[in-house]
Design an enzyme around this catalytic site. Structure first.
Site, mmCIF file in Angstrom:
data_model
loop_
_atom_site.group_PDB
_atom_site.id
_atom_site.type_symbol
_atom_site.label_atom_id
_atom_site.label_comp_id
_atom_site.label_asym_id
_atom_site.label_seq_id
_atom_site.Cartn_x
_atom_site.Cartn_y
_atom_site.Cartn_z
ATOM 1 N N ASN A 13 0.924 -1.250 -0.241
ATOM 2 C CA ASN A 13 -0.074 0.054 -0.026
ATOM 3 C C ASN A 13 0.648 1.151 -0.062
ATOM 4 O O ASN A 13 1.422 1.659 1.101
ATOM 5 C CB ASN A 13 -0.810 0.011 1.145
ATOM 6 C CG ASN A 13 -1.763 1.079 1.232
ATOM 7 O OD1 ASN A 13 -1.692 2.118 0.474
ATOM 8 N ND2 ASN A 13 -2.425 1.449 2.524
ATOM 9 N N LYS A 15 0.077 4.287 -0.420
ATOM 10 C CA LYS A 15 -0.768 5.421 0.228
ATOM 11 C C LYS A 15 -0.333 6.670 -0.589
ATOM 12 O O LYS A 15 -0.267 6.516 -1.911
ATOM 13 C CB LYS A 15 0.026 5.779 1.706
ATOM 14 C CG LYS A 15 -0.099 4.463 2.522
ATOM 15 C CD LYS A 15 -0.124 4.491 3.943
ATOM 16 C CE LYS A 15 -0.219 3.348 4.898
ATOM 17 N NZ LYS A 15 -0.185 3.464 6.221
ATOM 18 N N HIS A 103 -9.396 1.367 5.063
ATOM 19 C CA HIS A 103 -8.328 1.469 5.591
ATOM 20 C C HIS A 103 -8.490 2.440 6.834
ATOM 21 O O HIS A 103 -9.542 3.339 6.900
ATOM 22 C CB HIS A 103 -7.339 2.117 4.833
ATOM 23 C CG HIS A 103 -5.979 2.178 5.366
ATOM 24 N ND1 HIS A 103 -5.469 2.896 6.227
ATOM 25 C CD2 HIS A 103 -4.897 1.053 5.068
ATOM 26 C CE1 HIS A 103 -4.105 2.608 6.318
ATOM 27 N NE2 HIS A 103 -3.923 1.716 5.896
ATOM 28 N N GLU A 105 -6.700 4.640 7.888
ATOM 29 C CA GLU A 105 -6.775 6.128 7.635
ATOM 30 C C GLU A 105 -7.869 6.938 6.871
ATOM 31 O O GLU A 105 -8.208 7.889 6.932
ATOM 32 C CB GLU A 105 -5.300 6.359 6.926
ATOM 33 C CG GLU A 105 -4.220 6.058 7.449
ATOM 34 C CD GLU A 105 -3.025 5.613 6.610
ATOM 35 O OE1 GLU A 105 -2.806 5.770 5.599
ATOM 36 O OE2 GLU A 105 -1.811 5.176 7.335
ATOM 37 N N GLU A 175 -5.148 -4.573 10.947
ATOM 38 C CA GLU A 175 -4.066 -3.506 11.062
ATOM 39 C C GLU A 175 -4.309 -2.805 12.209
ATOM 40 O O GLU A 175 -5.187 -1.689 12.297
ATOM 41 C CB GLU A 175 -4.418 -2.523 9.754
ATOM 42 C CG GLU A 175 -3.964 -2.996 8.451
ATOM 43 C CD GLU A 175 -3.422 -2.199 7.623
ATOM 44 O OE1 GLU A 175 -2.239 -2.385 7.191
ATOM 45 O OE2 GLU A 175 -3.782 -1.143 7.349
ATOM 46 N N GLY A 181 2.795 2.824 10.877
ATOM 47 C CA GLY A 181 3.631 3.905 10.469
ATOM 48 C C GLY A 181 4.552 4.287 11.807
ATOM 49 O O GLY A 181 5.035 5.371 12.021
ATOM 50 N N SER A 221 3.699 -1.512 10.495
ATOM 51 C CA SER A 221 5.191 -1.734 10.672
ATOM 52 C C SER A 221 5.584 -3.160 10.101
ATOM 53 O O SER A 221 6.593 -3.434 10.681
ATOM 54 C CB SER A 221 5.399 -1.342 12.041
ATOM 55 O OG SER A 221 5.012 0.089 12.231
HETATM 56 P P1 13P Z 1 2.904 0.693 7.688
HETATM 57 O O1 13P Z 1 3.648 -0.615 7.096
HETATM 58 O O2 13P Z 1 3.821 2.137 7.129
HETATM 59 O O3 13P Z 1 3.066 0.737 9.083
HETATM 60 O O4 13P Z 1 1.663 0.887 7.106
HETATM 61 C C1 13P Z 1 0.703 -0.165 7.264
HETATM 62 C C2 13P Z 1 -0.427 0.218 6.414
HETATM 63 O O5 13P Z 1 -1.365 0.947 6.858
HETATM 64 C C3 13P Z 1 -0.747 -0.773 5.216
HETATM 65 O O6 13P Z 1 -2.222 -0.512 4.921
#
Ligand code: 13P
Length: 260
Positions: A13, A15, A103, A105, A175, A181, A221
């Protein structure tokens, strides 16, 4: 009865990263870094921003690269006056196979509700693509002991209308929000416990076949240094990788680890 083998799915992903030119560069490097046998054992999807989908699709097709195209979001309507939105048909026409839905976010920063997520999941299936539906708890919810209730609640809210075939084809990404992150990942045992609870809910609601076939990814992560332990868990069938997926060598390494 032996459980059917579930092929792991590793998804990158990206982003809000990568112009279309950077995206082409990244998939070319990723493709060189994969080993010839990887695609037989592991499914791999890359999820660029919308503006790079067409460029990435063209290169994947032209060079027959062993990875699937994914999107990060979608609207549930097929067309209409929805300024700034993208429809399932638009994605399907670009040979998009997987669409990330719900997601954290999107839920936290853009107000996506369980109802919107359910409509998106159904719309992605209707357009013959596979949703990767995300669930996850906040740190407060985890500390209050409410993790399973929270994620199973999100799972049920997002999938209540699905038939057993769709349920079996779905990908769920667990997640934990506090692990995204932050460099802080769930322990393999904690991640396994939650993924097991998610599978148990699908078994109870949709039957044994759906529960046995559903693929559950862990995300938060994930990097080459911690992927092996997470992927070794019996109910974890892959990884949804954010930051580390921007480094093609690192993502390829996670794919190798998923093979074992
Ligand atoms: P990170 O791997 O950067 O923690 O992000 C995870 C994520 O949100 C994948 O969709």
């Amino acid at each position: 009865m032996a459980e059917p083998r579930r092929k792991p799915l590793v998804s990158g992903n990206w982003k809000m990263h990568m112009t279309h030119l950077e995206a082409i560069n990244l998939i070319q490097k990723l493709s060189y870094s994969l080993e010839a046998a990887d695609p037989s054992y592991v499914d791999l999807s890359v999820h660029p921003p919308f503006t790079a989908l067409r460029s990435v699709q063209t290169v994947l097709d032209a060079d027959d690269m062993p990875m699937s195209l994914g999107a990060q979001n979608v609207h549930w309507e097929d067309k209409g006056a929805f300024t700034g939105e993208i429809s399932p048909t638009m994605l399907a026409k670009l040979n998009v196979s997987y669409v990330i839905v719900g997601h954290s976010e999107r839920r936290q920063l853009f107000g996506e509700t369980d109802e919107m997520v359910a409509k998106k999941v159904a719309a992605v299936f209707a357009a013959r693509m596979t949703p990767i539906m995300c669930v996850g708890e906040t740190l407060d919810e985890r500390e209050a002991g409410a993790t399973e209730e929270r994620v199973v609640g999100q799972l049920r809210a997002g999938t209540a209308a699905l038939n057993p075939e769709q349920m079996a084809a779905l990908v769920v990404a667990y997640e934990p929000i506090w692990a995204i992150g932050t460099g802080r990942n769930a322990t393999p045992d904690d991640a396994q416990a939650v993924c097991n609870a998610l599978r148990a809910a699908v078994l109870a609601d949709h039957g044994e076949a759906a529960g046995a076939r559903l693929r559950i990814q862990y995300g938060g992560s994930v990097k080459a240094a911690n992927a092996a332990e997470l992927l070794a868990q019996p109910d974890i069938d892959g990884a949804l990788v954010g930051g580390a997926s921007l480094d093609p060598g690192e993502l390829a390494q996670i794919v190798h680890l998923a093979r074992n």
